[in-house]
Design a protein around this motif. Structure first.
Motif, PDB file in Angstrom:
ATOM      1  N   ILE A 165       0.897  -1.136   0.115  1.00  0.00           N
ATOM      2  CA  ILE A 165       0.115   0.076   0.066  1.00  0.00           C
ATOM      3  C   ILE A 165       0.832   1.283   0.055  1.00  0.00           C
ATOM      4  CG2 ILE A 165      -1.611   1.239   1.432  1.00  0.00           C
ATOM      5  CD1 ILE A 165      -2.758  -1.575   2.511  1.00  0.00           C
ATOM      6  N   TYR A 166       0.508   2.132  -0.703  1.00  0.00           N
ATOM      7  CA  TYR A 166       1.580   3.205  -1.011  1.00  0.00           C
ATOM      8  C   TYR A 166       1.728   4.120   0.187  1.00  0.00           C
ATOM      9  CZ  TYR A 166       3.433   7.896  -2.745  1.00  0.00           C
ATOM     10  OH  TYR A 166       4.198   8.836  -3.077  1.00  0.00           O
ATOM     11  N   GLN A 167       0.662   4.472   1.169  1.00  0.00           N
ATOM     12  CA  GLN A 167       1.070   5.086   2.263  1.00  0.00           C
ATOM     13  C   GLN A 167       1.687   4.539   3.253  1.00  0.00           C
ATOM     14  OE1 GLN A 167       0.076   8.468   2.476  1.00  0.00           O
ATOM     15  NE2 GLN A 167       1.566   8.357   4.136  1.00  0.00           N
ATOM     16  N   ASP A 168       1.402   2.956   3.309  1.00  0.00           N
ATOM     17  CA  ASP A 168       2.452   2.347   4.218  1.00  0.00           C
ATOM     18  C   ASP A 168       4.107   2.188   3.788  1.00  0.00           C
ATOM     19  OD1 ASP A 168       0.333   1.524   5.641  1.00  0.00           O
ATOM     20  OD2 ASP A 168       0.177  -0.438   4.448  1.00  0.00           O
ATOM     21  N   HIS A 169       4.243   2.442   2.334  1.00  0.00           N
ATOM     22  CA  HIS A 169       5.545   2.473   1.833  1.00  0.00           C
ATOM     23  C   HIS A 169       6.235   3.655   2.232  1.00  0.00           C
ATOM     24  CE1 HIS A 169       8.802   2.379  -1.079  1.00  0.00           C
ATOM     25  NE2 HIS A 169       8.227   3.739  -1.538  1.00  0.00           N
ATOM     26  N   VAL A 170       5.456   4.976   2.133  1.00  0.00           N
ATOM     27  CA  VAL A 170       5.854   6.272   2.571  1.00  0.00           C
ATOM     28  C   VAL A 170       6.123   6.252   3.935  1.00  0.00           C
ATOM     29  CG1 VAL A 170       5.129   8.577   2.573  1.00  0.00           C
ATOM     30  CG2 VAL A 170       4.414   7.571   0.609  1.00  0.00           C
ATOM     31  N   ASN A 171       5.356   5.753   4.803  1.00  0.00           N
ATOM     32  CA  ASN A 171       5.561   5.913   6.273  1.00  0.00           C
ATOM     33  C   ASN A 171       6.858   5.040   6.747  1.00  0.00           C
ATOM     34  OD1 ASN A 171       3.287   7.350   6.496  1.00  0.00           O
ATOM     35  ND2 ASN A 171       1.967   5.738   7.147  1.00  0.00           N
ATOM     36  N   TRP A 172       7.039   4.007   5.972  1.00  0.00           N
ATOM     37  CA  TRP A 172       8.201   2.964   6.246  1.00  0.00           C
ATOM     38  C   TRP A 172       9.406   3.600   5.706  1.00  0.00           C
ATOM     39  CZ3 TRP A 172      12.119   0.379   3.444  1.00  0.00           C
ATOM     40  CH2 TRP A 172      12.796  -0.559   4.161  1.00  0.00           C
ATOM     41  N   MET A 173       9.280   4.242   4.487  1.00  0.00           N
ATOM     42  CA  MET A 173      10.527   4.871   3.921  1.00  0.00           C
ATOM     43  C   MET A 173      11.000   6.126   4.841  1.00  0.00           C
ATOM     44  SD  MET A 173      12.160   3.670   1.264  1.00  0.00           S
ATOM     45  CE  MET A 173      13.007   5.065   0.772  1.00  0.00           C
ATOM     46  N   LYS A 174      10.192   6.965   5.251  1.00  0.00           N
ATOM     47  CA  LYS A 174      10.475   8.163   6.164  1.00  0.00           C
ATOM     48  C   LYS A 174      10.879   7.603   7.303  1.00  0.00           C
ATOM     49  CE  LYS A 174       7.039  11.505   4.452  1.00  0.00           C
ATOM     50  NZ  LYS A 174       5.882  12.288   4.767  1.00  0.00           N
ATOM     51  N   ASN A 175      10.671   6.648   7.990  1.00  0.00           N
ATOM     52  CA  ASN A 175      11.202   6.052   9.513  1.00  0.00           C
ATOM     53  C   ASN A 175      12.517   5.578   8.942  1.00  0.00           C
ATOM     54  OD1 ASN A 175       8.962   6.772  10.835  1.00  0.00           O
ATOM     55  ND2 ASN A 175       8.015   4.694  10.600  1.00  0.00           N
ATOM     56  N   LYS A 176      12.839   4.852   7.892  1.00  0.00           N
ATOM     57  CA  LYS A 176      14.253   4.288   7.609  1.00  0.00           C
ATOM     58  C   LYS A 176      15.104   5.204   7.286  1.00  0.00           C
ATOM     59  CE  LYS A 176      12.722   0.245   8.815  1.00  0.00           C
ATOM     60  NZ  LYS A 176      13.119  -0.208  10.037  1.00  0.00           N
ATOM     61  N   LEU A 177      14.694   6.372   6.558  1.00  0.00           N
ATOM     62  CA  LEU A 177      15.657   7.322   6.121  1.00  0.00           C
ATOM     63  C   LEU A 177      16.199   8.133   7.358  1.00  0.00           C
ATOM     64  CD1 LEU A 177      14.075   8.990   2.991  1.00  0.00           C
ATOM     65  CD2 LEU A 177      16.115   7.357   3.072  1.00  0.00           C
ATOM     66  N   LYS A 178      15.480   8.217   8.475  1.00  0.00           N
ATOM     67  CA  LYS A 178      15.854   8.673   9.734  1.00  0.00           C
ATOM     68  C   LYS A 178      16.892   7.819  10.598  1.00  0.00           C
ATOM     69  CE  LYS A 178      11.821  11.608   9.975  1.00  0.00           C
ATOM     70  NZ  LYS A 178      10.479  11.672  10.751  1.00  0.00           N
ATOM     71  N   ASP A 179      16.909   6.293  10.165  1.00  0.00           N
ATOM     72  CA  ASP A 179      17.321   5.369  11.063  1.00  0.00           C
ATOM     73  C   ASP A 179      19.105   5.262  10.566  1.00  0.00           C
ATOM     74  OD1 ASP A 179      18.400   3.191  12.170  1.00  0.00           O
ATOM     75  OD2 ASP A 179      16.500   2.040  11.920  1.00  0.00           O
ATOM     76  N   GLU A 180      19.868   5.364  11.319  1.00  0.00           N
ATOM     77  CA  GLU A 180      21.391   5.483  11.104  1.00  0.00           C
ATOM     78  C   GLU A 180      21.724   4.049  10.777  1.00  0.00           C
ATOM     79  OE1 GLU A 180      23.367   7.837  14.059  1.00  0.00           O
ATOM     80  OE2 GLU A 180      22.709   9.610  13.331  1.00  0.00           O
ATOM     81  N   SER A 181      21.052   2.980  11.052  1.00  0.00           N
ATOM     82  CA  SER A 181      21.389   1.724  10.916  1.00  0.00           C
ATOM     83  C   SER A 181      21.099   1.397   9.427  1.00  0.00           C
ATOM     84  CB  SER A 181      20.967   0.819  11.963  1.00  0.00           C
ATOM     85  OG  SER A 181      19.622   0.855  11.603  1.00  0.00           O
ATOM     86  N   PHE A 182      20.420   2.147   8.597  1.00  0.00           N
ATOM     87  CA  PHE A 182      19.992   2.047   7.294  1.00  0.00           C
ATOM     88  C   PHE A 182      20.901   3.098   6.459  1.00  0.00           C
ATOM     89  CE2 PHE A 182      16.757  -0.403   9.073  1.00  0.00           C
ATOM     90  CZ  PHE A 182      16.590  -1.364   8.112  1.00  0.00           C
TER      91      PHE A 182
END
Length: 516
Positions: free
Chosen positions: A406-423
């Motif tokens: 689902i597009y919004q799930d993808h957006v939320n996941w990406m925004k979180n991971k872009l802030k995660d220094e382990s990614f």
């Protein structure tokens, strides 16, 4: 990417230049590169082999005489070209114009060609790469490859060579993958089985032509050595071997098992059966070193003498002399010493295996393709296109999570991971500055797990291996704490498995691992 090879084979040149260019072309083709050959129609050419391998071949007309005579020649081997260098350059340009595609690289492997030829042809190609091992003339190129053992740049400084980059030394030897594939087998034999093995299995290989029948002279020396019925002679002869019938008749008089091979494709497999080699000092030298196969070397050309001298100096081989003055008793004495002194042979195996590891062709290809891609950090602006790629039917089919996203799930996941220094999220950018894919790394202390997917429109173009080859140096430079990269791949994703294996990843348990 389009690459053209200008290279010849002939009775007076031999087959080694074409053979190593074919080796490079085979590896480049594995990365989706289009390879084309331009070669002159000499007696002893390898046109049929080039075509058999599936490469487009443009032939230059046969000269009136195979050895062009120029009383004022500036290059020692200039007569090998068959025509004046300006004529050859013009004929090459005519073919380049006829091909009518952008030529990314022109690879030249010819002792008769120097900077005068290169300056004429250079405007018609993007880059020129020279393969040389003589260092006896000027060049004007973008990349120069010389696989001579212990070669350094000073050899070319003396000739005022103009090259942006140099690949020098035996770590860049152009060898077929079969030698790398058989390396562990032969090293294990010499390390664990050889000392207790009483049989003598001798390889004889004097090049693709052997116009002076050095193979016959070796057999003459061996005829006076007591080889037992269980001992073996393996004789490899090339497509243009003129003494083949003579050799087949000669070996009929030996008591031991004899095998004469002609124009074969499994050289490494045959070499791996042997525990001593007698051979020339050309490309086959590096093949033997890769397999850790001890050898007695006979020089059949002036350009081999420096290589042989360095190998003997470091204790990697024995030298029996030059073919033009080969002494039967000297050769016989060296062979006897070799086959009856097992510890000396084992010592040679230990030394020569460290000279060449079999990865040279892959190193050269990685460097040639290294400017094709770049990487940049992904931002939130990239999320929509990443969603299209990740949610594509093919991408989902090859992912462990194959459900539609689902597009919004993808957006939320990406925004979180872009802030995660382990990614670490990177977009792959081609030379046209187009985003063509995404690489994701999950970092965990000194290890990382990689995930990669491409624009579905780019699938099938052979990009995967080239991208990974460029990505590995990026990791080393930007993430020096990472010691190895792990990839999890579905067993049915055969294409991806092939890409990672080509890029040096090894299967450990159910994962594919690359040690950095």
């Amino acid at each position: 990417m389009n690459i053209v090879f200008r290279v010849d084979a002939a009775q007076h040149i031999g087959s080694g230049h074409v053979m190593r260019c074919l080796t490079l072309a085979d590896e480049l083709s594995q990365h989706g590169v289009n390879c084309i050959f331009i070669s002159r129609e000499f007696e002893g050419n390898l046109f049929s082999l080039i075509k058999e391998k599936g490469y487009l071949l443009y032939s230059l007309s046969s000269p009136i005489t195979s050895l062009y005579q120029n009383p004022n020649q500036l290059v020692p081997h200039e007569h090998w070209l068959g025509v004046n260098y300006e004529v050859d350059a013009k004929q090459t340009i005519d073919i380049l114009n006829m091909i009518s595609i952008k030529i990314d690289w022109l690879i030249v492997d010819h002792y008769a060609i120097d900077s005068r030829w290169e300056e004429i042809v250079k405007p018609y190609v993007q880059k020129i790469m020279i393969i040389d091992d003589l260092a006896d003339r000027q060049h004007d190129c973008d990349l120069l490859l010389d696989q001579t053992y212990q070669r350094n740049k000073t050899a070319y400084d003396n000739n005022k060579v103009k090259s942006q980059h140099y690949l020098l030394g035996s770590k860049y030897c152009l060898l077929r993958n079969e030698f790398l594939e058989n390396r562990n087998k032969t090293l294990q034999y010499f390390d664990h089985e050889y000392i207790d093995d009483t049989s003598k299995r001798i390889l004889i290989s004097m090049g693709g032509v052997d116009k002076d029948n050095i193979t016959g002279k070796i057999l003459d020396s061996l005829s006076d050595i007591n080889l037992l019925p269980d001992d073996e002679l393996h004789i490899i002869m090339g497509k243009n071997a003129k003494w083949l019938t003579n050799i087949k008749n000669t070996v009929m008089n030996f008591k031991c098992k004899t095998y004469v091979y002609h124009d074969i494709r499994n050289v490494a497999e045959i070499m791996s059966r042997c525990n001593l080699a007698i051979g020339a000092g050309g490309t086959t030298t590096w093949e033997r070193c890769t397999l850790g196969l001890p050898s007695i070397i006979i020089s059949i050309a002036e350009n081999q003498n420096l290589i042989i001298e360095e190998l003997v100096k470091c204790g990697a081989s024995w030298f029996a002399g030059r073919a033009t003055s080969l002494n039967k008793s000297t050769l016989e004495s060296i062979i006897k010493h070799a086959i009856f002194d097992k510890f000396s042979l084992y010592s040679l195996s230990k030394i020569c295996r460290d000279i060449c590891d079999g990865y040279g062709t892959k190193r050269v290809v990685n460097i040639m393709l290294s400017n094709e891609f770049n990487f940049d950090f992904i931002t939130e602006d990239d999320i929509p296109i990443l969603y299209q790629w990740r949610n594509h039917e093919h991408t989902r089919k090859m992912s462990f999570n194959s459900s539609p996203i689902i597009y919004q799930d993808h957006v939320n996941w990406m925004k979180n991971k872009l802030k995660d220094e382990s990614f670490v999220f990177l977009k792959i950018i081609n030379f046209q500055q187009e985003s063509i894919g995404c690489i994701r790394l999950f970092l965990n202390n000194d290890e990382s797990e990689i995930s990669i997917y491409l624009d579905p429109d780019k699938l099938g173009e052979g990009l995967g291996s080239r991208i990974l080859c460029k990505f590995t140096p990026w990791v080393k430079e930007n993430l020096p704490q990472i010691k190895y990269i792990k990839a999890r791949i579905k067993s049915e994703n055969k294409a991806s498995i092939k890409v990672f294996e080509r890029s040096g990843y090894k299967m450990i348990s159910s994962d594919y691992i690359l040690n950095l």
